[in-house]
Write an enzyme that holds these catalytic residues in place. Structure first.
Site, short mmCIF file in Angstrom:
data_model
loop_
_atom_site.label_atom_id
_atom_site.label_comp_id
_atom_site.label_asym_id
_atom_site.label_seq_id
_atom_site.Cartn_x
_atom_site.Cartn_y
_atom_site.Cartn_z
N CYS A 1 0.73 -1.21 0.00
CA CYS A 1 -0.11 -0.17 0.07
C CYS A 1 0.94 1.31 0.08
O CYS A 1 0.78 2.29 -0.77
CB CYS A 1 -1.10 0.00 1.21
N HIS B 1 -2.54 1.17 6.88
CA HIS B 1 -2.82 1.00 5.47
C HIS B 1 -3.10 2.34 4.87
O HIS B 1 -3.53 3.42 5.56
CB HIS B 1 -4.25 0.22 5.14
N HIS C 1 -5.86 1.69 -4.37
CA HIS C 1 -4.87 1.20 -3.38
C HIS C 1 -4.70 -0.14 -3.58
O HIS C 1 -5.16 -1.03 -4.35
CB HIS C 1 -5.60 1.35 -1.98
#
Length: 383
Positions: free
Chosen positions: A298, A346, A358
């Site tokens: 990520c 994240h 993402h």
């Protein structure tokens, strides 16, 4: 009449001993089945519900992401420390060469004085077990010429600096070893969490897997509903701001309350480049610790995307969240970074309409998704 009846002994039947064996076999199989079912349903070993399995798997993936960020940080530290060690080694080598030059010059003086007769103070200095202590004697320094004194002082200086650089190189090597150990630990932690998650999923039946997929579809549908709601709110706010701007007869000084939340043209241009890069990565696999170009985690994706726009971001989510200006969810603009979970494990890039690009988790690819798919921690405008 009796002669027309078939004797009972003529009917084919399983012998008694065979009936007993078959019965025992059937009973044994039934017992195994019952024992297995009882073990699964035993109070001390209840089979988890599919909701519990999903929660457990999601938790393991999240823990793996935390471990991934630790891995990324350790890898970054190790790389920086390795460069520092290499620089110190090069500097120490250069310093050693300078010290050798100073020693050679002292040797020249010693040879010349020896040829002129006797063991000179310079020679004594060269042969002393502790030159520093010997040179500190004032009477020796007084007997040396100015050039010799300069050579001795240079040798002492080079020797002292070489010693300091060697000590610094040793400390840097120790720090590098610690970073490498941390890197190894974090890597193993990631692998352990992912293995446990895969094992949980592999034990599901086809029906349970379908139930799990249905829960995932519901989660995405709810996240999409919230994204659409945010998109409507942002569109309505923009419409009102345009109306207010059109009826404003003032000087246009930018005193409007919403102005600070609207990025300037420079940011918009950079964000457009970052988003274009991120879109080009859609479909590429998530791989923990990866920064491209064939796969990403990520924070590796957001770092690479903003790098394409000329903006340098740190490697981990924990550092990326500290860069730029914090913005509210309702004030998000394309290009902003959205961080998730209380542990900030994240991150995704906002693209508008309540959506982001993402790299989700292992086993998935880079994709577009609602920002409400996970609990939001906060958002940052990086440029």
């Amino acid at each position: 009449m009796a002669s027309h009846r078939k004797p009972r002994t003529r009917i084919l039947a399983v012998p008694a001993h065979r009936r007993t064996a078959a019965g025992l076999t059937t009973a044994a199989l039934a017992s195994v089945t019952l024992l297995t079912q009882s073990a699964d349903a035993a109070p001390g070993n209840p089979k988890p519900s599919i909701e519990e399995v999903k929660k457990k798997v999601d938790g393991l993936y999240r823990q793996a992401e935390v471990a991934t960020q630790k891995y990324n940080a350790a890898k970054e530290r190790a790389g920086t420390q390795r460069e520092k060690v290499d620089e110190l080694r090069d500097a120490a080598a250069r310093r050693t060469e300078k010290m050798n030059e100073a020693r050679r010059e002292l040797g020249t003086f010693a040879s010349a004085q020896y040829r002129s007769g006797g063991l000179s103070p310079t020679a004594q200095l060269m042969l002393a077990r502790d030159p520093q202590q010997f040179v500190d004697r004032n009477h020796l320094m007084e007997r040396l010429t100015g050039r010799q004194q300069e050579a001795v002082a240079d040798y002492q200086d080079q020797q002292a600096q070489a010693g300091r650089q060697r000590a610094q190189a040793i400390r840097s090597l120790e720090e590098l070893q610690k970073s490498q150990e941390s890197l190894k630990t974090s890597k193993q932690d990631v692998q352990d969490k992912l293995t446990e998650a895969r094992q949980l999923l592999s034990r599901l039946t086809a029906q349970e897997k379908e139930r799990l997929a249905e829960l995932e579809r519901k989660k995405k549908a709810e996240a999409q509903r919230k994204a659409e709601e945010l998109a409507r709110e942002q569109a309505e706010r923009e419409r009102r701001e345009q109306q207010d701007g059109g009826s404003d007869t003032g000087t246009g000084s930018g005193s409007d309350a919403g102005t600070p939340d609207v990025p300037d043209g420079t940011y918009a241009t950079k964000a457009e480049k970052a988003i274009a890069f991120a879109r080009a990565q859609i479909g590429k696999p998530y791989v923990w610790g990866a920064t491209g170009p064939t796969s990403y985690d990520c924070s590796g994706l957001t770092q690479a995307a903003w790098k394409a726009a000329g903006v340098s971001l740190p490697r981990t989510t924990w550092d990326q969240v500290k860069v730029g200006t914090r913005v509210a969810t309702g004030d998000l603009q394309p290009g902003d970074l959205v961080f998730f979970y209380d542990d900030i494990s994240h991150v995704g890039m906002y693209i508008g309409d309540g959506k982001m690009i993402h790299a989700p988790k292992p086993g998935t690819n880079v994709r577009v998704e609602s920002i409400y798919y996970m609990p939001i921690y906060g958002s940052v405008r990086p440029a």
